[in-house]
Write a protein that holds these residues in place. Structure first.
Motif, PDB file in Angstrom:
ATOM      1  N   SER A   1      67.858  63.894  16.942  1.00 43.17           N
ATOM      2  CA  SER A   1      67.387  64.652  18.104  1.00 43.17           C
ATOM      3  C   SER A   1      67.343  66.122  17.713  1.00 43.17           C
ATOM      4  O   SER A   1      68.264  66.611  17.048  1.00 43.17           O
ATOM      5  N   VAL A   2      66.291  66.815  18.106  1.00 41.66           N
ATOM      6  CA  VAL A   2      66.183  68.238  17.806  1.00 41.66           C
ATOM      7  C   VAL A   2      65.823  68.989  19.078  1.00 41.66           C
ATOM      8  O   VAL A   2      65.158  68.462  19.973  1.00 41.66           O
ATOM      9  N   GLU A   3      66.271  70.235  19.159  1.00 38.76           N
ATOM     10  CA  GLU A   3      65.954  71.061  20.315  1.00 38.76           C
ATOM     11  C   GLU A   3      64.475  71.434  20.293  1.00 38.76           C
ATOM     12  O   GLU A   3      63.880  71.648  19.232  1.00 38.76           O
ATOM     13  N   GLY A   4      63.866  71.468  21.472  1.00 41.90           N
ATOM     14  CA  GLY A   4      62.471  71.853  21.574  1.00 41.90           C
ATOM     15  C   GLY A   4      62.291  73.359  21.544  1.00 41.90           C
ATOM     16  O   GLY A   4      63.258  74.132  21.559  1.00 41.90           O
ATOM     17  N   TYR A   5      61.033  73.773  21.512  1.00 43.95           N
ATOM     18  CA  TYR A   5      60.726  75.198  21.407  1.00 43.95           C
ATOM     19  C   TYR A   5      61.323  75.989  22.562  1.00 43.95           C
ATOM     20  O   TYR A   5      61.868  77.085  22.373  1.00 43.95           O
ATOM     21  N   ARG A   6      61.264  75.436  23.787  1.00 43.29           N
ATOM     22  CA  ARG A   6      61.798  76.168  24.939  1.00 43.29           C
ATOM     23  C   ARG A   6      63.288  76.441  24.765  1.00 43.29           C
ATOM     24  O   ARG A   6      63.772  77.542  25.047  1.00 43.29           O
ATOM     25  N   HIS A   7      64.018  75.441  24.330  1.00 47.22           N
ATOM     26  CA  HIS A   7      65.463  75.620  24.162  1.00 47.22           C
ATOM     27  C   HIS A   7      65.788  76.547  22.990  1.00 47.22           C
ATOM     28  O   HIS A   7      66.744  77.329  23.051  1.00 47.22           O
TER      29      HIS A   7
END
Length: 265
Positions: A17-23
């Motif tokens: 799982s990776v953080e998205g651009y917004r986060h």
């Protein structure tokens, strides 16, 4: 997570799982999570997507997949020899009941703050079990036509009502009502992909009538990259999930968990 040496399992499993651009832009952690466990006869894969509007959803998604990997494996190991059909649906529903109860017991009165979706796949001899609450999705690789591999999207859970696209969470009132289960018996299955909704635009196509189907080029490449493990398998998946191409399609957190059958000697 794993219960035995993974080399004893017929399935090679990998995901993240990776953080998205917004986060990333806001300095917030990833609110998706994934986990799996394997034994000599059963593998369990789970992904979860924490509700972005809830303050502890990051913890909720991690707790959900950890409980699911443990409880679905426990139930499935005891019934691994059961035949495909109603018994598998009952097994999945019983395991979900265990997970839900333990989740709510652990989070108490603050449970809504931990809101998360949950999608689980159980790989057992002779059958594949699938349970989902929320908007996660599962794609199978099974069979070939004219030399082309075939990919199949499993049915997704219903929305809360026919007039609403609101996601149902593990903590939603009457969540068990909206749980969807499947049992698939197909000896040709040699690949399984689980994901949260952050990859819908990349992994699925939508027809003019609104029906979803696998995006063959994307899912084929994702499966093939695990058929033969290399030193950069993990780094390669991280790069893909954080790529500008996928970010342009969806800026949310992204999770991809996949399993492929090992080549037989």
């Amino acid at each position: 997570m794993t219960g035995v040496d993974e080399r004893e399992s017929p399935w090679r499993i990998h995901g993240m799982s990776v953080e998205g651009y917004r986060h990333r832009r806001q300095g917030l952690p990833c609110q998706d999570a994934c986990a799996y466990t394997v034994s000599a006869s059963v593998a369990v894969l789970a992904v979860a997507d924490g509700a972005g509007s809830r303050p502890r959803s990051e913890e909720g998604s991690r707790l959900a997949v950890e409980l699911a990997a443990e409880q679905f494996a426990r139930r499935s190991a005891a019934a691994a020899e059961c035949h495909p059909g109603e018994a598998v649906h009952e097994l999945l529903e019983d395991a979900f009941h265990d997970v839900s109860k333990m989740f709510l017991d652990a989070t108490g009165a603050d449970a809504p703050d931990f809101a998360t979706t949950l999608t689980v796949v159980v790989l057992a001899p002779g059958w594949l079990g699938h349970l989902t609450v929320g908007d996660g999705f599962v794609v199978l690789r099974a069979g070939a036509e004219d030399g082309e591999r075939q990919f199949h999207l499993l049915p997704q859970a219903m929305a809360a009502s026919e007039y609403s696209n609101e996601t149902v969470f593990l903590t939603s009132p009457d969540a068990a009502r909206w749980v969807h289960t499947d049992c698939v018996s197909d000896d040709g299955i040699d690949g399984v992909l689980l994901s949260t909704d952050g990859l819908v635009q990349a992994a699925l196509n939508r027809s003019g009538g609104g029906a979803l189907s696998p995006n063959t080029s994307f899912v084929d490449a994702v499966f093939r990259s695990l058929d033969t493990v290399t030193d950069n398998t993990h780094e390669g998946l991280a790069t893909l999930l954080r790529s500008d191409r996928l970010t342009a399609l969806n800026a949310d957190d992204k999770t991809l968990l996949r399993a492929v059958l090992r080549a037989r000697p």
